[in-house]
Write a protein that holds these residues in place. Structure first.
Motif, PDB file in Angstrom:
ATOM      1  N   UNK A 104       0.827  -1.200   0.000  1.00 32.52           N
ATOM      2  CA  UNK A 104       0.000   0.000   0.000  1.00 32.52           C
ATOM      3  C   UNK A 104       0.865   1.255   0.000  1.00 32.52           C
ATOM      4  N   UNK A 105       0.256   2.304  -0.527  1.00 38.90           N
ATOM      5  CA  UNK A 105       0.878   3.627  -0.598  1.00 38.90           C
ATOM      6  C   UNK A 105      -0.133   4.637  -0.080  1.00 38.90           C
ATOM      7  N   UNK A 106       0.303   5.552   0.763  1.00 37.75           N
ATOM      8  CA  UNK A 106      -0.564   6.584   1.325  1.00 37.75           C
ATOM      9  C   UNK A 106      -0.178   7.941   0.755  1.00 37.75           C
ATOM     10  N   UNK A 107      -1.170   8.679   0.261  1.00 35.35           N
ATOM     11  CA  UNK A 107      -0.919  10.052  -0.158  1.00 35.35           C
ATOM     12  C   UNK A 107      -1.112  10.940   1.057  1.00 35.35           C
ATOM     13  N   UNK A 108       0.006  11.258   1.707  1.00 36.07           N
ATOM     14  CA  UNK A 108      -0.046  12.000   2.954  1.00 36.07           C
ATOM     15  C   UNK A 108      -0.428  13.459   2.713  1.00 36.07           C
ATOM     16  N   UNK A 109      -0.876  14.110   3.768  1.00 34.55           N
ATOM     17  CA  UNK A 109      -1.326  15.491   3.667  1.00 34.55           C
ATOM     18  C   UNK A 109      -0.235  16.494   4.023  1.00 34.55           C
ATOM     19  N   UNK A 110       0.875  16.029   4.576  1.00 32.80           N
ATOM     20  CA  UNK A 110       1.905  16.963   5.019  1.00 32.80           C
ATOM     21  C   UNK A 110       3.270  16.713   4.394  1.00 32.80           C
ATOM     22  N   UNK A 111       3.600  15.475   4.063  1.00 30.52           N
ATOM     23  CA  UNK A 111       4.947  15.167   3.589  1.00 30.52           C
ATOM     24  C   UNK A 111       5.117  15.541   2.116  1.00 30.52           C
ATOM     25  N   UNK A 112       6.376  15.824   1.730  1.00 27.95           N
ATOM     26  CA  UNK A 112       6.704  16.030   0.327  1.00 27.95           C
ATOM     27  C   UNK A 112       6.871  14.656  -0.318  1.00 27.95           C
ATOM     28  N   UNK A 113       5.964  14.310  -1.207  1.00 28.63           N
ATOM     29  CA  UNK A 113       5.943  12.968  -1.777  1.00 28.63           C
ATOM     30  C   UNK A 113       6.235  13.041  -3.267  1.00 28.63           C
ATOM     31  N   UNK A 114       7.160  12.222  -3.733  1.00 25.43           N
ATOM     32  CA  UNK A 114       7.289  12.014  -5.171  1.00 25.43           C
ATOM     33  C   UNK A 114       7.557  10.534  -5.411  1.00 25.43           C
ATOM     34  N   UNK A 115       7.546  10.139  -6.663  1.00 25.31           N
ATOM     35  CA  UNK A 115       7.645   8.726  -6.989  1.00 25.31           C
ATOM     36  C   UNK A 115       9.064   8.293  -7.309  1.00 25.31           C
ATOM     37  N   UNK A 116       9.167   7.166  -7.979  1.00 22.04           N
ATOM     38  CA  UNK A 116      10.453   6.623  -8.397  1.00 22.04           C
ATOM     39  C   UNK A 116      10.767   7.095  -9.813  1.00 22.04           C
TER      40      UNK A 116
END
Length: 332
Positions: A104-116
């Motif tokens: 599973x992957x969570x789209x967080x509301x605070x963290x800076x998220x990017x992919x591979x």
């Protein structure tokens, strides 16, 4: 030179990278792409708008190197995990059977998220291949109607390119059938299972894809820029409750689940894929026109409000993606 319109001779394959700007030339996964899949390679013109004593247009200077495209594929149980990995990066993994794993992957509301990052190689006709280096997905679109296979479109941007790459000489494609409309269920936390004619999901990951900097004609690695935006449209029989819910600003929690009939492990455990949106609100202008036949709603939902999902614990997230397949883990 050869004609490039003979699609039977073309191919597309991808492989993950470790270092931004450094392509990988091994361990490719072959993707059975759909018509419409395309990549764009261009070097922008910087026009020299100057007065030079005559009417000849001066030759342009070379500007930005621009590489981008769309991957369009049927959603296959054996490869959707890899595509989610490219979009969202590191997965959290659990063994659920002999040879089967849930991620599973969570789209967080605070963290800076990017992919591979990944290398993409594509050939058309019998010509040599084009290679894009350090591709990153920034938009996802899913389409399902009541007669076809489920389809996903992944929009990406890449750092740079190479042409006249030696063609692959062999390919390997999954024998597992893609998800089709009969494998898809839509549920809402309060309403339960819903009878849906068609659906579309669009996710803008909120990445900054305009990161050209002084001293380099190629784009820098894209970064998180803004709140991701998730939207879903559901086509279904008209129901007054949805008009009422739009007017009342009712919050919904939707889960779209794809369930295969084929086993990922020997337990057995079937392949599956799900997207869970805990905070969805209808377009406040939701309405349906009178007609001489059974009325239909095209519900437009903003699914960006967030909430709790199956694996989020007590932390609100925008949405959760998960799948069950035969891969043990997906790294960053």
């Amino acid at each position: 030179m050869a004609l490039i319109g003979i699609g039977a001779n073309g191919y597309c394959r991808v492989t993950k990278e470790a270092i931004y700007g450094t392509p990988v030339v091994s361990s490719f996964t072959d993707l059975p792409i759909k018509p419409g899949t395309a990549l764009m390679i261009a070097k922008a013109n910087i026009e020299n708008d100057i007065v030079i004593g005559n009417r000849l247009k001066p030759a342009p200077n070379t500007g930005r190197t621009m590489c981008n495209g769309e991957l369009i594929v049927d959603i296959n149980p054996a490869t959707i995990g890899k595509l989610l990995n490219y979009a969202f990066g590191l997965s959290t993994d659990t063994t659920v059977g002999d040879g089967a794993y849930t991620h599973y992957w969570l789209q967080e509301l605070t963290a800076d998220v990017d992919g591979a990052i990944f290398t993409l190689e594509q050939a058309q006709g019998v010509e040599p291949a084009n290679q894009l280096t350090s591709c990153m997905i920034h938009k996802i679109a899913i389409e399902v109607d009541n007669e076809k296979n489920a389809q996903i479109t992944l929009s990406y941007i890449a750092k740079t390119y190479a042409t006249d790459v030696t063609r692959a000489t062999s390919w390997s494609y999954s024998a597992i059938l893609p998800y089709n409309f009969s494998n898809v269920t839509v549920t809402e936390a309060g309403l339960g299972a819903m009878l849906v004619d068609n659906l579309s999901i669009e996710i803008d990951l909120g990445l900054d894809i305009e990161r050209w900097k002084l001293g380099d004609a190629t784009v820098k690695r894209v970064l998180f820029k803004k709140i991701p935006q998730a939207n879903m449209t559901l086509g279904l029989d008209a129901d007054q409750q949805f008009n009422d819910a739009a007017w009342a600003h009712t919050s919904y929690a939707f889960t779209v689940t794809f369930t295969s009939t084929e086993n990922a492990g020997s337990t057995p455990t079937v392949y599956s894929f799900a997207l869970q949106f805990p905070g969805c609100r209808l377009n406040p202008e939701t309405a349906v026109e009178n007609a001489t036949e059974r009325l239909k709603h095209e519900l437009e939902l903003d699914c960006s409000y967030g909430g709790l999902t199956t694996n989020s614990g007590a932390v609100n997230v925008q949405f959760e993606a998960r799948c069950t397949d035969a891969t043990a883990a997906y790294s960053a």
